[in-house]
Design a protein around this motif. Structure first.
Motif, short mmCIF file in Angstrom:
data_model
loop_
_atom_site.label_atom_id
_atom_site.label_comp_id
_atom_site.label_asym_id
_atom_site.label_seq_id
_atom_site.Cartn_x
_atom_site.Cartn_y
_atom_site.Cartn_z
N PHE A 29 -6.59 1.23 4.14
CA PHE A 29 -5.40 1.23 3.30
C PHE A 29 -5.64 2.12 2.09
O PHE A 29 -6.70 2.05 1.46
CB PHE A 29 -5.09 -0.18 2.78
CG PHE A 29 -4.71 -1.18 3.84
CD1 PHE A 29 -3.56 -1.03 4.58
CD2 PHE A 29 -5.51 -2.30 4.06
CE1 PHE A 29 -3.21 -1.96 5.55
CE2 PHE A 29 -5.17 -3.24 5.02
CZ PHE A 29 -4.01 -3.06 5.77
N GLU A 30 -4.66 2.94 1.75
CA GLU A 30 -4.62 3.63 0.47
C GLU A 30 -3.66 2.86 -0.43
O GLU A 30 -2.48 2.75 -0.12
CB GLU A 30 -4.14 5.07 0.63
CG GLU A 30 -3.99 5.81 -0.69
CD GLU A 30 -3.24 7.13 -0.56
OE1 GLU A 30 -2.70 7.60 -1.59
OE2 GLU A 30 -3.19 7.69 0.55
N THR A 31 -4.17 2.29 -1.51
CA THR A 31 -3.33 1.48 -2.38
C THR A 31 -2.48 2.36 -3.29
O THR A 31 -2.70 3.58 -3.40
CB THR A 31 -4.18 0.53 -3.24
OG1 THR A 31 -4.88 1.30 -4.23
CG2 THR A 31 -5.17 -0.25 -2.40
N ARG A 32 -1.52 1.73 -3.98
CA ARG A 32 -0.67 2.48 -4.91
C ARG A 32 -1.50 3.11 -6.03
O ARG A 32 -1.11 4.13 -6.60
CB ARG A 32 0.37 1.54 -5.53
CG ARG A 32 1.30 0.86 -4.54
CD ARG A 32 2.27 1.81 -3.91
NE ARG A 32 3.25 1.09 -3.08
CZ ARG A 32 4.09 1.68 -2.26
NH1 ARG A 32 4.09 3.00 -2.13
NH2 ARG A 32 4.94 0.96 -1.54
N PHE A 88 0.82 -1.20 0.00
CA PHE A 88 0.00 0.00 0.00
C PHE A 88 0.86 1.26 0.00
O PHE A 88 2.05 1.24 0.35
CB PHE A 88 -0.96 0.01 1.20
CG PHE A 88 -0.29 -0.23 2.53
CD1 PHE A 88 0.38 0.80 3.19
CD2 PHE A 88 -0.32 -1.49 3.12
CE1 PHE A 88 0.99 0.59 4.41
CE2 PHE A 88 0.30 -1.71 4.35
CZ PHE A 88 0.95 -0.66 4.98
N GLU A 89 0.22 2.36 -0.38
CA GLU A 89 0.89 3.66 -0.38
C GLU A 89 1.04 4.19 1.04
O GLU A 89 2.09 4.67 1.44
CB GLU A 89 0.10 4.66 -1.23
CG GLU A 89 0.72 6.03 -1.34
CD GLU A 89 2.01 6.03 -2.14
OE1 GLU A 89 2.84 6.93 -1.92
OE2 GLU A 89 2.20 5.12 -2.98
N VAL A 128 -8.31 10.88 -2.73
CA VAL A 128 -8.23 9.82 -1.72
C VAL A 128 -9.00 10.22 -0.47
O VAL A 128 -9.72 9.41 0.13
CB VAL A 128 -6.76 9.50 -1.39
CG1 VAL A 128 -6.66 8.57 -0.18
CG2 VAL A 128 -6.06 8.88 -2.60
N VAL A 129 -8.87 11.49 -0.08
CA VAL A 129 -9.61 11.97 1.09
C VAL A 129 -11.12 11.81 0.88
O VAL A 129 -11.84 11.30 1.75
CB VAL A 129 -9.26 13.44 1.37
CG1 VAL A 129 -10.24 14.05 2.38
CG2 VAL A 129 -7.84 13.55 1.90
N ALA A 130 -11.60 12.20 -0.29
CA ALA A 130 -13.03 12.09 -0.57
C ALA A 130 -13.48 10.63 -0.57
O ALA A 130 -14.55 10.30 -0.04
CB ALA A 130 -13.35 12.74 -1.92
N GLU A 131 -12.66 9.74 -1.15
CA GLU A 131 -13.02 8.32 -1.18
C GLU A 131 -13.01 7.73 0.23
O GLU A 131 -13.89 6.94 0.59
CB GLU A 131 -12.05 7.56 -2.09
CG GLU A 131 -12.34 6.07 -2.19
CD GLU A 131 -13.67 5.75 -2.85
OE1 GLU A 131 -14.10 4.59 -2.74
OE2 GLU A 131 -14.28 6.65 -3.48
N ALA A 132 -12.03 8.10 1.03
CA ALA A 132 -11.95 7.59 2.40
C ALA A 132 -13.17 8.03 3.21
O ALA A 132 -13.74 7.23 3.97
CB ALA A 132 -10.67 8.07 3.07
#
Length: 395
Positions: free
Chosen positions: A256-259, A186-187, A230-234
């Motif tokens: 987890f934030e993926t690559r 993951f990132e 990513v913030v919006a998706e989280a």
């Protein structure tokens, strides 16, 4: 509803650091707190009204707790959901989050299956019972994180397995029912503290970056150093998780934030969480105050960021268990941007969480919107330096 002060009495199953910080947070609101914990003079005891000494599955102790309070909650997943539900019904007091939610979350396999059923993205996972089965899964996934289905925390109950030859030893280390989850490249790890209040109201705290070593959370950075998508998706995923869970309160949602920029749910805690300790100094209302407000059915406090904040956990840096004496504290107290939190544990063990410190900008965060990334990078370095100057070793 009509609220008057002095306020109600809240019963908390568990009297560790989370119970302690709940008591600290709601004393100004006139809320009395009684905790139940098996450790005499538990960490919460100095700051709450009373402690009932009893195990988390002690039916008589839980009934006594329910008889003395206006609402029940818990700060540890070892709480017995059946006994809490029975005691709450017997004494006609609400218990939040819902015991059914605790049952779901206590078993990591059941938790993941509930998320999949709701269409919430998670890493690939499978139950494993034998070394041969785990060997096949390791080969298929190219490596897994083997997790105890129940009881694991702070790195305990999690074993990375990259070689099929290590399967038998890993299962022995887990020592019980297990789940294997694909080992992600993951990132970063992130978290959202979600909040459910009365009448279905939900809120989220700003997305937080969580930094782990040896499966133990070391630092939390708010806001997370990631991009807006990513913030919006989280935040979206976190709200979907809240829809799955019943009962009021704070939920720690680890992600987890993926690559590729996708967001997957790692685990959920149905209570305030280490990832959200920064909210004491960095948010308008702390996760602890809001948890109690939610459990009582009171109006929720605002969850917005007031300043970038970095929390650094203070862990046991010794090799053997010994009485806890933290040294070099004066350097933290002298730092105008740092706030120190001591958990009141009598003994320190290797890597045991003993406290934390939170760093916020010395200017009060007035430029938080303009330079959040720069502030957080600097704050992380400062928090680490202050934390690393503390020791439980000899002076």
């Amino acid at each position: 509803m009509t609220i008057t002060l002095p306020g109600p009495t809240l019963g908390v199953v568990g009297g560790g650091q989370l119970g302690r910080m709940m008591g600290e947070a709601v004393a100004p609101l006139g809320v009395e707190v009684v905790v139940l914990d098996p450790t005499p003079d538990c960490p919460a005891s100095p700051v709450v009204s009373d402690q009932i000494v009893g195990d988390f599955d002690d039916a008589d102790a839980i009934r006594e707790l329910a008889s003395r309070v206006d609402a029940l909650t818990f700060e540890i997943e070892l709480a017995d959901p059946d006994l809490m539900a029975e005691a709450a019904a017997e004494h006609d007091v609400p218990v939040h989050p819902d015991p059914d939610t605790l049952r779901t979350i206590q078993d990591k396999l059941v938790q993941k299956e509930a998320l999949v059923d709701a269409g919430i993205p998670v890493p690939e996972f499978v139950a494993v019972a034998t070394a041969e089965g785990l060997e096949r899964v390791v080969e298929e996934y190219g490596g897994v994180m083997l997790k105890a289905r129940e009881g694991g925390y702070d790195g305990r109950g999690n074993v990375p397995v990259r070689d099929p030859a290590d399967a038998a030893d890993a299962l022995d280390e887990i020592g019980g029912a297990a789940m294997a989850e694909e080992l992600l490249d993951f990132e970063r790890e992130i978290a959202v503290m979600g909040l459910k209040g009365a009448d279905g109201e939900t809120r989220t705290y700003p997305v937080t970056e969580t930094i782990h070593r040896e499966e133990i959370l070391r630092e939390s950075v708010a806001p997370a150093r990631t991009d807006g998508a990513v913030v919006a998706e989280a935040e979206s995923v976190a709200r979907d998780v809240l829809d799955v869970l019943d009962g009021r309160g704070v939920y720690g949602i680890e992600l987890f934030e993926t690559r590729e920029g996708d967001v997957l749910v790692n685990e959920i805690a149905p209570r305030p969480h280490n990832s959200g300790h920064w909210t004491i100094e960095g948010a308008r209302t702390s996760q602890f105050e809001n948890h109690v407000r939610a459990v009582l059915g009171w109006p929720l406090g605002p969850t917005d960021l007031v300043a970038p904040a970095v929390t650094a956990n203070i862990l046991g840096d010794i090799e053997e268990t010994q009485p806890a004496t933290l040294r070099n504290v004066e350097a933290v107290l002298a730092a105008p941007e740092a706030a120190l939190h001591w958990y009141g544990k009598a003994d320190v063990r290797p890597l045991r969480k003993m406290g934390h410190l939170t760093a916020t900008p010395a200017d009060g965060g007035n430029d938080a919107d303009a330079d959040a990334d720069i502030d957080c990078d600097a704050l992380l370095s400062r928090a680490r330096a202050l934390r690393d100057g503390l020791t439980f070793g000899n002076a």
